[in-house]
Design a protein around this motif. Structure first.
Motif, PDB file in Angstrom:
ATOM      1  N   TYR A   1       0.839  -1.201   0.000  1.00 34.95           N
ATOM      2  CA  TYR A   1       0.000   0.000   0.000  1.00 34.95           C
ATOM      3  C   TYR A   1       0.872   1.248   0.000  1.00 34.95           C
ATOM      4  O   TYR A   1       1.990   1.252   0.540  1.00 34.95           O
TER       5      TYR A   1
ATOM      6  N   THR B   1      -7.551  -7.147   1.200  1.00 29.58           N
ATOM      7  CA  THR B   1      -7.207  -6.893  -0.195  1.00 29.58           C
ATOM      8  C   THR B   1      -7.935  -7.845  -1.126  1.00 29.58           C
ATOM      9  O   THR B   1      -7.931  -9.061  -0.927  1.00 29.58           O
TER      10      THR B   1
ATOM     11  N   ASN C   1      -3.923   0.854  -2.769  1.00 38.14           N
ATOM     12  CA  ASN C   1      -3.155  -0.348  -2.997  1.00 38.14           C
ATOM     13  C   ASN C   1      -2.189  -0.077  -4.142  1.00 38.14           C
ATOM     14  O   ASN C   1      -2.590   0.419  -5.193  1.00 38.14           O
TER      15      ASN C   1
ATOM     16  N   PHE D   1      -9.896  -2.861  -2.046  1.00 37.07           N
ATOM     17  CA  PHE D   1      -9.686  -3.321  -0.676  1.00 37.07           C
ATOM     18  C   PHE D   1     -10.817  -2.870   0.234  1.00 37.07           C
ATOM     19  O   PHE D   1     -11.567  -1.943  -0.068  1.00 37.07           O
TER      20      PHE D   1
END
Length: 211
Positions: free
Chosen positions: A45, A180, A85, A91
């Motif tokens: 991230y 995720t 991300n 996510f």
């Protein structure tokens, strides 16, 4: 039956993977306050500060007066902190620990925070369907020092990009829990740019008329 359950579990893990971002790689056993320049990346991230110069983020050593009980990331910049991300995956943003930075009498920036005040910030999430989810978070200051408060984020699922407001003297954040999913079908850079630009414009107008 056991094979079926195992297959379902493996399939679920393929499409969603939980991550906890705790910034432990920044931990130091000293009294320093280390400034960072540019974007910060961890566990797939990317964090961005609205005003990355001269410093975007910082982190306190565990002997520093700002240390909040665990290693956290801090930003002293006005404006938005954004989260995406790095690979463009969708996510779920489940929770985050947050604390206002209490500088005290020895503040090197010349500001002395009112320890009786409260700190408010708003979290924003851009969903894959283009809708926007928001949540206002109110944190009391603590006269004993910087204290992290766990915040559960409601309805922050299927997020393309997230952001939260940062006011001087800053906010510390730690222990982000993220789920995720697959890479987004939305063109993430373009969507995130429009999302961030729109938020910045909206917040600028709101502040202009609230003075």
């Amino acid at each position: 039956m056991r094979k079926l359950v195992a297959s379902i579990f493996l399939l679920a893990c393929t499409f969603a993977q939980a991550e906890v971002i705790n910034f432990d790689s920044l931990h130091r056993s000293d009294d320093q306050f280390t400034f960072l320049t540019g974007d910060y990346e961890e566990a797939g991230y990317t964090f961005k500060a609205a005003n990355p110069l001269p410093f975007s983020f910082a982190s306190a050593g565990d002997l520093n007066v700002r240390f909040a009980g665990s290693t956290a990331l801090t930003s002293y910049n006005f404006g938005l902190i954004t989260l995406q991300n790095t690979a463009g995956a969708v996510f779920d943003f489940l929770s985050i620990d947050v604390a206002p930075v209490i500088l005290g009498d020895n503040d090197p920036f010349g500001f002395n925070r009112d320890l009786n005040a409260v700190y408010q910030t708003t979290f924003y999430g851009l969903k894959t369907d283009g809708s926007l989810v928001t949540q206002l978070v109110t944190l009391p200051n603590d006269t004993a020092g910087n204290v992290l408060t766990a915040v559960a984020l409601i309805d922050f699922d299927n997020i393309v990009a997230a952001a939260w407001e940062n006011y001087f003297p800053g906010v510390q954040f730690d222990n982000l829990v993220l789920n995720t999913h697959a890479v987004s079908q939305v063109p993430v850079p373009a969507a995130a740019y429009l999302f961030i630009s729109g938020l910045a414009c909206m917040l600028g107008v709101r502040r202009k008329y609230s003075i």
